[in-house]
Design an enzyme around this catalytic site. Structure first.
Site, PDB file in Angstrom:
ATOM      1  N   GLY A  35       0.847  -1.211   0.000  1.00  0.00           N
ATOM      2  CA  GLY A  35       0.000   0.000   0.000  1.00  0.00           C
ATOM      3  C   GLY A  35       0.868   1.240   0.000  1.00  0.00           C
ATOM      4  O   GLY A  35       1.855   1.323  -0.720  1.00  0.00           O
ATOM      5  N   ALA A 113       4.454  -8.981  -1.540  1.00  0.00           N
ATOM      6  CA  ALA A 113       5.524  -9.977  -1.515  1.00  0.00           C
ATOM      7  C   ALA A 113       4.985 -11.359  -1.161  1.00  0.00           C
ATOM      8  O   ALA A 113       3.985 -11.480  -0.448  1.00  0.00           O
ATOM      9  CB  ALA A 113       6.581  -9.567  -0.487  1.00  0.00           C
ATOM     10  N   ASP A 304       3.091  -5.395  14.780  1.00  0.00           N
ATOM     11  CA  ASP A 304       1.781  -5.999  15.050  1.00  0.00           C
ATOM     12  C   ASP A 304       1.705  -7.472  14.648  1.00  0.00           C
ATOM     13  O   ASP A 304       0.924  -8.233  15.227  1.00  0.00           O
ATOM     14  CB  ASP A 304       0.667  -5.245  14.299  1.00  0.00           C
ATOM     15  CG  ASP A 304       0.419  -3.856  14.854  1.00  0.00           C
ATOM     16  OD1 ASP A 304       1.224  -3.393  15.691  1.00  0.00           O
ATOM     17  OD2 ASP A 304      -0.571  -3.224  14.442  1.00  0.00           O
ATOM     18  N   HIS A 447       9.164  25.599  37.000  1.00  0.00           N
ATOM     19  CA  HIS A 447       7.875  26.020  37.535  1.00  0.00           C
ATOM     20  C   HIS A 447       7.360  27.212  36.740  1.00  0.00           C
ATOM     21  O   HIS A 447       8.139  28.090  36.403  1.00  0.00           O
ATOM     22  CB  HIS A 447       8.045  26.435  38.997  1.00  0.00           C
ATOM     23  CG  HIS A 447       6.781  26.981  39.598  1.00  0.00           C
ATOM     24  ND1 HIS A 447       5.734  26.185  39.975  1.00  0.00           N
ATOM     25  CD2 HIS A 447       6.396  28.269  39.845  1.00  0.00           C
ATOM     26  CE1 HIS A 447       4.756  26.942  40.454  1.00  0.00           C
ATOM     27  NE2 HIS A 447       5.124  28.199  40.378  1.00  0.00           N
TER      28      HIS A 447
END
Ligand code: NAD
Length: 455
Positions: A35, A113, A304, A447
């Site tokens: 993609g 692939a 993933d 701060h």
């Protein structure tokens, strides 16, 4: 035959970052992508959501402007413009990645692939061979077998992030990361949102305190979240889609114009012929060892496709592990120290152990809590809804310090509040050095800043 040192299959964050690092070390790389470069994160996930989160943040701020003494003429969302901006963001980042992949040692091949052998893949009949191959083919959204889920208005985040108009009523199945981020954005845009979650709490993987408080906060921002809801079916009727669910033995339903299914993603194990190569699998994806090596020597898998947290930065770290192993470089990346963030409003973020995990693993700990309402910067920002929890090892002293909980090693941090996703990195850095709470307390923080919440 086209030959390179390394073939990388998939040009998502794991794949393209690894290709760039390999090239910077003088390795020739062939990277193959079916993609667009950038993968799910850049083309249909994180980046798109974060662009929408920013639009939603502006809508909220305009809505609250009266509180800050600023007169506003109200706020109407031009959703087309929101989506056009999102597309511009994606195109800008994608073109940046394409430029980087123009490196003289990198060959970008467009196409799908397939393995021919353990060192050769083919794309549209052309063969590519290398000494090492890294699989980074990603994941896809899981759609559970709910009757009616094949309706065209029942969609995943992929279609959702391509919508050209806002639904009036949205039902989201799953109060995980994707479901809650998109619920938060849509509620800000005035959409009537109902989230149905199967578990007792939202974000089951997060610290229970954070999940409980985030739910309270999100519900206040005008959405409905139903826990312990078991979705039974989705039916199309005159009033739109009716999502029927079981709530502790009672039949309930909610009507919606769109239903977003966000119940998790699965490793894309159909993306290639892994089994032809004898690559061992687990129920979550490709099986790998600590160096991301599969059961076939010289074939690695990252991101993933191996299961895990399914985070872009996790894929990048795993890619570095794999590449270092290929290059024979020792590294000390601790893949278990994985920060994670949810870009809701307010944000949530975490790193390290939860209280629950300490209990389960029998680790003695103490928990330090503080609230954003006592942080000066958060009060000035008008974003005081938030909590910071730091989990500290109790018992014996660490790093030569006397024993006592304040001197214990930091084991985890759990945040809900403004910029939680940025703040978590301080604790991640400290934890990666094995720092104690005492060490954190002796670091000077500017701060007034949100980072003082840790003090
Ligand atoms: P998730 O695992 O985060 O959440 C899925 C939720 O759906 C869980 O709460 C689960 O209990 C619930 N669920 C499962 N089946 C259900 C059913 N039938 N009915 C109702 N609720 C049900 O999955 P996700 O939100 O789809 O995200 C997928 C992956 O993408 C995750 O691994 C996540 O880490 C990753 N991601 C990360 C980010 C980020 O880091 N900000 C953003 C988006 C996605």
């Amino acid at each position: 035959m086209n030959r390179s040192d390394i073939i990388i299959i998939g040009a998502g964050p794991g794949g393209y970052e690894t290709a760039l690092l390999a090239a910077s070390r003088g390795k020739s790389v062939t990277i193959i992508e079916a993609g667009h470069v950038g993968g799910t994160c850049l083309n249909e996930g994180c980046i798109l959501t974060k662009s929408l989160c920013r639009s939603a943040e502006i809508v909220r701020e305009i809505g609250e402007s009266g509180t800050f003494g600023v007169k506003s003429g109200g706020c109407e969302v031009d959703f087309r413009a929101v989506m056009e901006r999102k597309n511009t963001v994606v195109e800008q980042l994608r073109s940046g990645v394409e430029t980087l992949l123009g490196h003289k040692l990198i060959t970008l091949v467009h196409g799908r692939a397939a393995f021919k052998s353990a060192d050769t893949v083919t794309v549209d009949g052309t063969g590519y061979t290398a000494s090492d191959i890294i699989i980074a083919t990603g994941s896809k959204a899981y759609i559970p077998p709910i009757p009616g889920a094949d309706d065209p208005d029942v969609i995943t985040s992929r279609e959702f992030l391509g919508m050209d108009s806002l639904p009036g009523r949205l039902c989201i199945i799953g109060a995980g990361v994707i479901g809650l981020e998109l619920a938060s954005v849509m509620a800000a845009f005035g959409v009537q949102v109902t989230v149905l979650e199967y578990c007792r709490e939202i974000l089951p993987r997060f610290d229970a305190d954070i999940a409980k408080r985030l739910k309270q906060s999100l519900v206040k921002s005008d959405m409905s979240i139903v826990n312990q809801a078991m979705v039974q079916s989705i039916e199309r009727g005159e009033s739109g889609l009716e999502v029927k669910y079981d709530l502790k033995g009672r039949s309930e339903s909610v009507f919606a114009d769109k239903v977003l299914v966000a119940v998790g993603r699965r490793a894309d194990t159909d993306a290639m012929n892994f089994s032809d190569m004898g690559i061992a699998m687990t129920p979550k994806g490709i099986e790998v060892d600590g160096n991301m090596q599969t059961s076939v020597p010289h074939i690695y898998a990252i991101g993933d496709v191996v299961g895990g947290y399914m985070l872009a930065h996790e894929a990048v770290a795993q890619g570095r592990k794999a590449l270092d192993h290929i290059c024979g470089i020792e590294n000390d990346i601790d893949l278990s120290l994985m920060p994670s963030a949810v870009f809701t409003s307010p944000e949530a973020a975490c790193v390290g152990l939860t209280e629950q995990q300490c209990k389960e693993q029998g680790i003695p700990y103490t928990c330090r809590k503080t609230f954003f309402r006592s942080n000066g910067k958060a009060v000035c920002m008008g974003q005081t809804d938030g909590i910071c929890k730091i989990i500290v090892a109790a018992g014996a002293g660490h790093d030569g310090l006397p024993s006592g909980d304040a001197d214990g090693k930091i084991l985890g941090c759990h945040l809900m509040g403004p910029h939680a996703s940025d703040l978590i990195q301080e604790i991640t850095a400290l934890m990666s050095c094995g720092a104690t709470l005492h060490r954190l307390e002796s670091i000077i923080h500017p701060h007034p800043t949100l980072s003082e919440v840790f003090l």
